[in-house]
Each structure stands twice: as structure tokens, then as C-alpha cells.
Motif scaffolding. Structure first.
Motif, short mmCIF file in Angstrom:
data_model
loop_
_atom_site.label_atom_id
_atom_site.label_comp_id
_atom_site.label_asym_id
_atom_site.label_seq_id
_atom_site.Cartn_x
_atom_site.Cartn_y
_atom_site.Cartn_z
N ASN A 1 10.64 -0.05 9.46
CA ASN A 1 9.87 1.20 9.44
C ASN A 1 9.87 1.80 8.03
OD1 ASN A 1 9.43 1.12 12.29
ND2 ASN A 1 11.53 1.89 12.57
N LEU A 2 8.82 2.56 7.73
CA LEU A 2 8.77 3.25 6.45
C LEU A 2 9.55 4.56 6.56
CD1 LEU A 2 5.01 2.70 5.53
CD2 LEU A 2 6.98 1.72 4.35
N PRO A 3 10.58 4.75 5.75
CA PRO A 3 11.41 5.96 5.86
C PRO A 3 10.70 7.19 5.29
CG PRO A 3 12.12 4.65 4.01
CD PRO A 3 11.06 3.84 4.70
N ALA B 1 4.76 5.61 0.23
CA ALA B 1 5.94 6.48 0.17
C ALA B 1 5.75 7.82 0.85
CB ALA B 1 6.35 6.68 -1.29
N PHE B 2 4.51 8.32 0.92
CA PHE B 2 4.31 9.69 1.41
C PHE B 2 3.31 9.81 2.57
CE2 PHE B 2 5.59 9.97 -3.06
CZ PHE B 2 6.73 10.75 -2.94
N MET B 3 2.22 9.10 2.51
CA MET B 3 1.19 9.28 3.54
C MET B 3 1.54 8.57 4.85
SD MET B 3 -1.14 11.11 1.93
CE MET B 3 -2.72 10.83 2.71
N LEU B 4 1.81 7.29 4.78
CA LEU B 4 2.07 6.51 5.99
C LEU B 4 3.34 6.93 6.73
CD1 LEU B 4 1.03 2.90 4.82
CD2 LEU B 4 -0.27 4.52 6.22
N PRO B 5 4.48 7.18 6.03
CA PRO B 5 5.68 7.57 6.78
C PRO B 5 5.52 8.88 7.55
CG PRO B 5 6.24 6.88 4.55
CD PRO B 5 4.75 7.01 4.61
N TYR B 6 4.67 9.79 7.06
CA TYR B 6 4.48 11.08 7.73
C TYR B 6 3.19 11.10 8.56
CZ TYR B 6 8.31 12.91 4.93
OH TYR B 6 9.56 13.13 4.37
N THR C 1 6.51 -3.28 1.83
CA THR C 1 7.61 -4.22 2.00
C THR C 1 8.87 -3.74 1.30
OG1 THR C 1 6.03 -6.06 2.11
CG2 THR C 1 8.33 -6.62 1.66
N ILE C 2 8.71 -3.18 0.10
CA ILE C 2 9.85 -2.69 -0.67
C ILE C 2 10.51 -1.49 0.00
CG2 ILE C 2 10.53 -1.58 -2.85
CD1 ILE C 2 8.40 -3.29 -4.25
N LEU C 3 9.67 -0.59 0.55
CA LEU C 3 10.20 0.67 1.08
C LEU C 3 10.68 0.59 2.53
CD1 LEU C 3 7.56 3.13 -0.44
CD2 LEU C 3 9.93 2.85 -1.15
N LYS C 4 10.31 -0.44 3.27
CA LYS C 4 10.70 -0.53 4.68
C LYS C 4 12.21 -0.65 4.83
CE LYS C 4 6.48 -2.39 6.79
NZ LYS C 4 5.83 -3.58 7.40
#
Length: 298
Positions: free
Chosen positions: A110-112, A32-37, A102-105
Motif C-alpha cells: 500500500n502507498l503510505p 506521494a500525495f494524491m493516491l495515498p489520500y 514501487t519505491i513508496l509502497k
């Protein structure tokens, strides 16, 4: 013997439940926080994140492969009990990383950025807090997420060095290497911010769960209280001879060293036996020996 086995099974079950909860927090922090940014940090997960940013290979794949190698060291040095929980944590974290991504894409795969564009620092702080909290819970229940956690546990096994600090030493090299890949000091600084926050949160979680207290209990029903604490709370009890200065009467003082989390059980037990008992509770800096931390000398 049967009662002992039930207690052991109950402790093991609680350990695995707590480890799973810690891994859920850790996975959410990444997905939720590391990968999207595009923020990274130390450890095997940090290396896997760097590989993901560069090649697009999903983080859980690299994480699992690298940890399969590290587990060879854990089996030999840390023993089968630790290794079983570590194997469980590695498989579970691999699954959870995949699940939450998978849930957040979004529809485009893409991860938002949940906090919105330009909120890299807030994502860094929140993500690091979740990562540190999750790992701290895993450590408190005799588990590990693998990688540099294993190195930290190996050194902590023989030296009295905090796990958070040991992980920091192991991860500095990994974070610094980000510059040679991205040529961006901003990523390196965010990585060190994550590392710093994680180490503080890990030490806080571990120290808060391991904090010990000392009880001095003055009561005419000292035998019942001592027996109750020994059998129901499962803590050792010492009786000291005392004398009331005003009354000049002899009295037995019940001395107990226990985990802070066991305080409520002890208070309830004493109240049930003797509501008029005089109790003194104080925090203890360190308790070493059977049932507590092992004594480690540098």
C-alpha cells in the motif's frame, strides 16, 4: 551549418532533460500525495486515478491506454515535433508513475500517507503544487503529458487563451463526475482545489519563463555591443539615432528585446565591452514575432 545543427541538438537535449525533470515532479505528486489520500483531479491522469480507486487497476495502465487514443489527434493537428515529445512524455510518465509507486509502497503493497492520517488538505495542496510545477515545466519545453493537455495545446495554437485556464475548462466535467462514482462531495471539492492550485502554478511557471525585457544601451562602443548581442546572445538588435541634450552630441542607442533569462548574458557582454555603458532594462508586457510568442487574435 554544423554550428546551427549543434545549437539545435543542444536545445532539443535541454528540452528532453527539462521535460523529464517536470515528469519526475508530476509523478512524485501523484505517488506521494494524491493516491495515498485518494484525491483526484481532472485530465487523463485524474480519470486513471478514479479507475484505480474503483477497480484497483494501476494508474499508469489506464493512463497509457487512454493516451494512446488521444495521440491520434496530436499527430494530425500539432505536428510530428510536438507529438514526438508527447510520445516520449507518455512513455516516461508511465514508467515514472510505476517507479515511484514501487519505491513508496510499504510491505503490504500500500502507498503510505506520508503526512499522517487526516492530512488530506495538506496533501491536496502539496500534491497540486508538484503537479502544476511539473506540467508547467513540460509545457515550457514544448512537451505535453497527453490527455487534456493536448486539447489545451490545440486550442492555444489558434486562440490566445492561457494553457492553465484552458485545462481548467476541460477538467471541470471530469472532476464533477467523481460525485456520481463516489457519492462524496468532499472528493469533488478536493479535486477542484487541486485544479485551482495547478492552474495558478502552471500559469506562473509558464509566464515567468516567457517574460521578456527591453534594453536601451547607450555606449560609444555600440557597434561592438550590437555585434556581440547578435552573435553571442543570438538576439536581434536595432540602432536608433539619439542626441544628448546636455552635451549636444549625437549617439547611437542599442535597442534589444530578449527573454528575461537572457538578461545576465547581455549585462556580462556589455560590461566586458564597455564597463561605463549606460543601460536601461524594463519589463515588457508582451512581445510577438520571430523568436518570441506568435500573435494570436480571437
Amino acid at each position: 551549418m554544423e554550428l546551427l545543427m549543434k545549437r539545435k541538438l543542444g536545445r532539443e537535449s535541454r528540452d528532453y532533460l527539462a521535460i523529464t525533470f517536470g515528469l519526475i515532479c508530476y509523478s512524485i505528486g501523484w505517488a506521494a500525495f494524491m493516491l495515498p489520500y485518494q484525491i483526484t483531479t481532472g485530465g487523463v491522469t485524474g480519470i486513471a486515478a478514479i479507475i484505480y480507486y474503483v477497480t484497483g487497476i494501476e494508474i499508469q495502465v489506464s493512463y497509457f491506454i487512454i493516451n494512446a487514443i488521444f495521440m491520434g489527434f496530436a499527430l494530425k493537428i500539432l505536428g510530428p515535433k510536438f507529438s514526438v515529445k508527447t510520445v516520449y512524455a507518455i512513455f516516461m510518465l508511465t514508467f515514472l508513475l510505476w517507479l515511484f509507486q514501487t519505491i513508496l509502497k510499504d510491505e503490504d503493497g500500500n502507498l503510505p500517507q506520508l503526512l499522517g492520517p487526516g492530512q488530506d488538505f495538506m496533501a491536496c495542496v502539496i500534491g497540486a503544487g508538484l503537479l502544476g510545477f511539473g506540467i508547467g515545466i513540460v509545457f515550457c519545453n514544448n512537451g505535453s503529458t497527453g490527455g487534456t493537455d493536448i486539447i489545451a495545446w490545440i486550442i492555444n495554437k489558434y486562440k490566445d487563451v492561457t494553457l492553465g485556464r484552458m485545462m481548467m475548462y476541460c477538467d471541470i466535467v471530469i472532476i464533477s463526475s467523481c460525485y456520481f462514482i463516489f457519492h462524496d462531495w468532499r472528493r469533488v471539492l478536493f479535486g477542484f482545489c487541486v485544479l485551482f492550485i495547478m492552474s495558478i502554478v502552471i500559469d506562473y511557471v509558464i509566464n515567468s519563463t516567457r517574460q521578456s525585457v527591453q534594453f536601451l544601451i547607450f555606449s560609444k562602443h555600440h557597434n561592438e555591443i550590437a555585434e556581440g548581442i547578435s552573435t553571442r546572445v543570438n538576439r536581434g538588435v536595432t540602432l536608433l539615432d539619439g542626441q544628448g541634450w546636455y552635451s549636444k552630441k549625437d549617439i547611437k542607442v542599442v535597442v534589444v528585446l530578449a527573454k528575461k533569462s537572457e538578461s545576465l548574458d547581455i549585462f556580462r557582454l556589455v560590461k566586458d565591452i564597455d564597463p561605463d555603458a549606460f543601460i536601461s532594462q524594463s519589463n515588457v508586457v508582451g512581445v510577438y514575432g520571430e523568436g518570441f510568442d506568435k500573435l494570436k487574435v480571437k
